[in-house]
Design a protein around this motif. Structure first.
Motif, PDB file in Angstrom:
ATOM      1  N   ARG A 169      95.985  18.177  11.869  1.00 42.72           N
ATOM      2  CA  ARG A 169      94.961  19.195  12.115  1.00 42.72           C
ATOM      3  C   ARG A 169      95.308  19.960  13.392  1.00 42.72           C
ATOM      4  O   ARG A 169      95.644  19.339  14.417  1.00 42.72           O
ATOM      5  CB  ARG A 169      93.603  18.516  12.290  1.00 42.72           C
ATOM      6  CG  ARG A 169      92.472  19.493  12.551  1.00 42.72           C
ATOM      7  CD  ARG A 169      91.163  18.758  12.727  1.00 42.72           C
ATOM      8  NE  ARG A 169      90.054  19.667  12.966  1.00 42.72           N
ATOM      9  CZ  ARG A 169      88.809  19.281  13.199  1.00 42.72           C
ATOM     10  NH1 ARG A 169      88.522  17.990  13.207  1.00 42.72           N
ATOM     11  NH2 ARG A 169      87.862  20.159  13.407  1.00 42.72           N
ATOM     12  N   GLY A 170      95.258  21.271  13.331  1.00 47.55           N
ATOM     13  CA  GLY A 170      95.494  22.081  14.526  1.00 47.55           C
ATOM     14  C   GLY A 170      94.457  21.739  15.583  1.00 47.55           C
ATOM     15  O   GLY A 170      93.316  21.398  15.266  1.00 47.55           O
ATOM     16  N   TRP A 184      91.647  23.671   8.233  1.00 50.30           N
ATOM     17  CA  TRP A 184      92.559  22.546   7.982  1.00 50.30           C
ATOM     18  C   TRP A 184      92.762  22.348   6.470  1.00 50.30           C
ATOM     19  O   TRP A 184      93.879  22.245   5.986  1.00 50.30           O
ATOM     20  CB  TRP A 184      91.948  21.305   8.632  1.00 50.30           C
ATOM     21  CG  TRP A 184      92.777  20.070   8.676  1.00 50.30           C
ATOM     22  CD1 TRP A 184      94.138  19.962   8.551  1.00 50.30           C
ATOM     23  CD2 TRP A 184      92.276  18.746   8.873  1.00 50.30           C
ATOM     24  NE1 TRP A 184      94.509  18.643   8.671  1.00 50.30           N
ATOM     25  CE2 TRP A 184      93.392  17.885   8.867  1.00 50.30           C
ATOM     26  CE3 TRP A 184      90.999  18.200   9.069  1.00 50.30           C
ATOM     27  CZ2 TRP A 184      93.253  16.494   9.047  1.00 50.30           C
ATOM     28  CZ3 TRP A 184      90.876  16.829   9.251  1.00 50.30           C
ATOM     29  CH2 TRP A 184      91.981  15.998   9.241  1.00 50.30           C
ATOM     30  N   ALA A 219     100.555  19.756  14.768  1.00 55.62           N
ATOM     31  CA  ALA A 219      99.300  20.493  14.988  1.00 55.62           C
ATOM     32  C   ALA A 219      99.569  21.971  15.288  1.00 55.62           C
ATOM     33  O   ALA A 219      98.834  22.849  14.823  1.00 55.62           O
ATOM     34  CB  ALA A 219      98.550  19.853  16.157  1.00 55.62           C
ATOM     35  N   ARG A 220     100.646  22.220  16.023  1.00 65.24           N
ATOM     36  CA  ARG A 220     100.951  23.606  16.414  1.00 65.24           C
ATOM     37  C   ARG A 220     101.416  24.461  15.247  1.00 65.24           C
ATOM     38  O   ARG A 220     101.481  25.686  15.365  1.00 65.24           O
ATOM     39  CB  ARG A 220     102.001  23.601  17.533  1.00 65.24           C
ATOM     40  CG  ARG A 220     101.442  23.058  18.838  1.00 65.24           C
ATOM     41  CD  ARG A 220     102.532  22.477  19.734  1.00 65.24           C
ATOM     42  NE  ARG A 220     101.946  21.737  20.845  1.00 65.24           N
ATOM     43  CZ  ARG A 220     101.512  20.485  20.739  1.00 65.24           C
ATOM     44  NH1 ARG A 220     101.589  19.826  19.596  1.00 65.24           N
ATOM     45  NH2 ARG A 220     100.978  19.870  21.781  1.00 65.24           N
ATOM     46  N   ASN A 221     101.792  23.831  14.158  1.00 65.85           N
ATOM     47  CA  ASN A 221     102.273  24.571  12.988  1.00 65.85           C
ATOM     48  C   ASN A 221     101.243  24.648  11.863  1.00 65.85           C
ATOM     49  O   ASN A 221     101.542  25.198  10.804  1.00 65.85           O
ATOM     50  CB  ASN A 221     103.552  23.924  12.435  1.00 65.85           C
ATOM     51  CG  ASN A 221     104.807  24.568  13.012  1.00 65.85           C
ATOM     52  OD1 ASN A 221     104.843  25.782  13.220  1.00 65.85           O
ATOM     53  ND2 ASN A 221     105.825  23.762  13.257  1.00 65.85           N
ATOM     54  N   MET A 222     100.058  24.089  12.092  1.00 67.62           N
ATOM     55  CA  MET A 222      99.093  24.049  10.985  1.00 67.62           C
ATOM     56  C   MET A 222      98.718  25.431  10.484  1.00 67.62           C
ATOM     57  O   MET A 222      98.320  25.600   9.346  1.00 67.62           O
ATOM     58  CB  MET A 222      97.840  23.272  11.403  1.00 67.62           C
ATOM     59  CG  MET A 222      96.951  22.893  10.235  1.00 67.62           C
ATOM     60  SD  MET A 222      95.186  22.939  10.617  1.00 67.62           S
ATOM     61  CE  MET A 222      94.820  24.699  10.461  1.00 67.62           C
ATOM     62  N   LYS A 223      98.822  26.423  11.357  1.00 69.47           N
ATOM     63  CA  LYS A 223      98.466  27.782  10.936  1.00 69.47           C
ATOM     64  C   LYS A 223      99.695  28.657  10.690  1.00 69.47           C
ATOM     65  O   LYS A 223      99.593  29.879  10.623  1.00 69.47           O
ATOM     66  CB  LYS A 223      97.545  28.427  11.973  1.00 69.47           C
ATOM     67  CG  LYS A 223      96.181  27.737  12.021  1.00 69.47           C
ATOM     68  CD  LYS A 223      95.196  28.464  12.920  1.00 69.47           C
ATOM     69  CE  LYS A 223      93.879  27.701  12.949  1.00 69.47           C
ATOM     70  NZ  LYS A 223      92.923  28.257  13.905  1.00 69.47           N
ATOM     71  N   ASN A 224     100.831  28.022  10.531  1.00 65.61           N
ATOM     72  CA  ASN A 224     102.070  28.751  10.240  1.00 65.61           C
ATOM     73  C   ASN A 224     102.169  28.842   8.708  1.00 65.61           C
ATOM     74  O   ASN A 224     102.843  28.034   8.055  1.00 65.61           O
ATOM     75  CB  ASN A 224     103.245  27.978  10.857  1.00 65.61           C
ATOM     76  CG  ASN A 224     104.524  28.758  10.831  1.00 65.61           C
ATOM     77  OD1 ASN A 224     104.652  29.745  10.112  1.00 65.61           O
ATOM     78  ND2 ASN A 224     105.490  28.302  11.598  1.00 65.61           N
ATOM     79  N   ASP A 265      92.804  23.543  17.431  1.00 69.66           N
ATOM     80  CA  ASP A 265      91.639  24.445  17.446  1.00 69.66           C
ATOM     81  C   ASP A 265      91.183  24.775  16.029  1.00 69.66           C
ATOM     82  O   ASP A 265      90.520  25.785  15.812  1.00 69.66           O
ATOM     83  CB  ASP A 265      91.975  25.739  18.205  1.00 69.66           C
ATOM     84  CG  ASP A 265      93.007  26.578  17.454  1.00 69.66           C
ATOM     85  OD1 ASP A 265      93.661  26.044  16.539  1.00 69.66           O
ATOM     86  OD2 ASP A 265      93.143  27.768  17.774  1.00 69.66           O
ATOM     87  N   ALA A 266      91.548  23.945  15.080  1.00 66.60           N
ATOM     88  CA  ALA A 266      91.254  24.271  13.679  1.00 66.60           C
ATOM     89  C   ALA A 266      89.926  23.677  13.218  1.00 66.60           C
ATOM     90  O   ALA A 266      89.629  22.511  13.483  1.00 66.60           O
ATOM     91  CB  ALA A 266      92.374  23.774  12.778  1.00 66.60           C
TER      92      ALA A 266
END
Ligand code: PEP
Ligand code: MN
Length: 285
Positions: A146-147, A155, A123-128, A149-150
């Protein structure tokens, strides 16, 4: 949302209504309700083989276990790293279970790759986004969490990044989002499951363990996720949850996991999916 134009690769179309990803005989996104289970973290040879033997006996074909853990505190157990990966492969070979484990960072991809059958993006890498692009160049199935906060849009756009790279074998995983109420660790966004299933051809797995942080809620939430249309579940199970080095309070006891499998058997076929024959034929013990 302006779905059709913004999500060219993930959207469901008449030509591409449903992606089915076969892992160790389990058709994820197809007729099987995929059950992935195992400890949050690999902790020792004894722990992993005890859990592995139990799960194999229950007909589980895909085992989870983190070797590199993304812990909030740097003082918490960080995982067994490559030694943990070796144990996962050993259990996999002994008990004929495929492995899913997290790739925590791009620098670890080459190390993790040979030991796993599904690459987990946490989840912590979903926006990487650079990481997503690079993993899109690999040729093993990827589970994209899913992040916390996404939005659904973010997502699915993250999934687009992976598909753009050429890897079409993406599994989405709803693992709960952060809301105002922390009575449960996160809040499982049940509505996201049927919505994403309507919008996208990608399989959706629910992770009620990270979503609740509470083993007594994992069972009911698993059933809810299946009723809502999930293609499968990823569940944390431990031989000694009190002593677990990571996520003990949300890890099911063996009896709880067996009990959940019995309930899933009784559900029968839901949304065209049923737990696989390997699990159906096992007895409650
Ligand atoms: C996990 O599966 O143990 C995990 C760390 O998940 P997430 O990335 O969803 O927090
Ligand atoms: Mn965990």
């Amino acid at each position: 949302m302006a779905f059709n134009n913004a999500f060219p690769l993930t959207k469901k179309t008449p030509e591409n209504p449903q992606t089915i990803i076969e892992v160790n005989g389990i058709k994820i996104g197809g007729e099987d309700l995929a059950i992935i289970a195992g400890p949050c973290a690999v902790e020792s040879e004894e722990q992993l083989y005890t859990i592995g033997a139990f799960l194999a006996n229950k007909g589980i074909k895909i085992m989870r276990g983190g070797a590199y853990k993304p812990r909030t505190s740097p003082y918490s157990f960080q995982g067994m790293m490559e030694d943990g990966l070796k144990l996962l492969r050993g259990v996999s070979q002994k008990y004929d279970m495929a492995i899913i484990t997290e790739v925590l960072d791009l620098s670890l991809l080459d190390t993790v790759y040979p030991y796993t059958d599904i690459l987990q993006i946490g989840a912590r890498n979903m926006k990487n986004y650079h990481f997503l692009k690079e993993l899109g160049k690999t040729d093993k199935p990827i589970m994209l969490k899913r992040g916390m906060d996404a939005t659904l849009e973010e997502w699915l756009l993250a999934a687009e990044y992976i598909l753009m790279g050429g890897n079409q074998q993406v599994i989405l995983c709803e693992r709960g989002i952060r809301t105002f109420d922390h009575t449960t660790r996160n809040t499982m966004d049940i509505a996201a499951i049927p919505l994403v299933k309507q919008l996208s051809h990608l399989p959706v797995i629910a992770d009620p363990s990270q979503a609740t942080g509470n083993r007594d809620i994992v069972g009911p939430l698993s059933l809810a996720a299946v009723a809502a249309g999930a293609d499968g579940l990823m569940i944390e199970v431990h031989n000694n949850p009190e002593k677990a080095l990571s996520d003990g309070p949300q890890s099911l006891y063996f009896e709880q996991f067996s009990d959940l499998l019995e309930k899933l058997k009784l559900l029968g076929r839901v949304n065209g999916k049923q737990i696989p024959e390997t699990i159906l034929k096992t007895q409650f013990i």
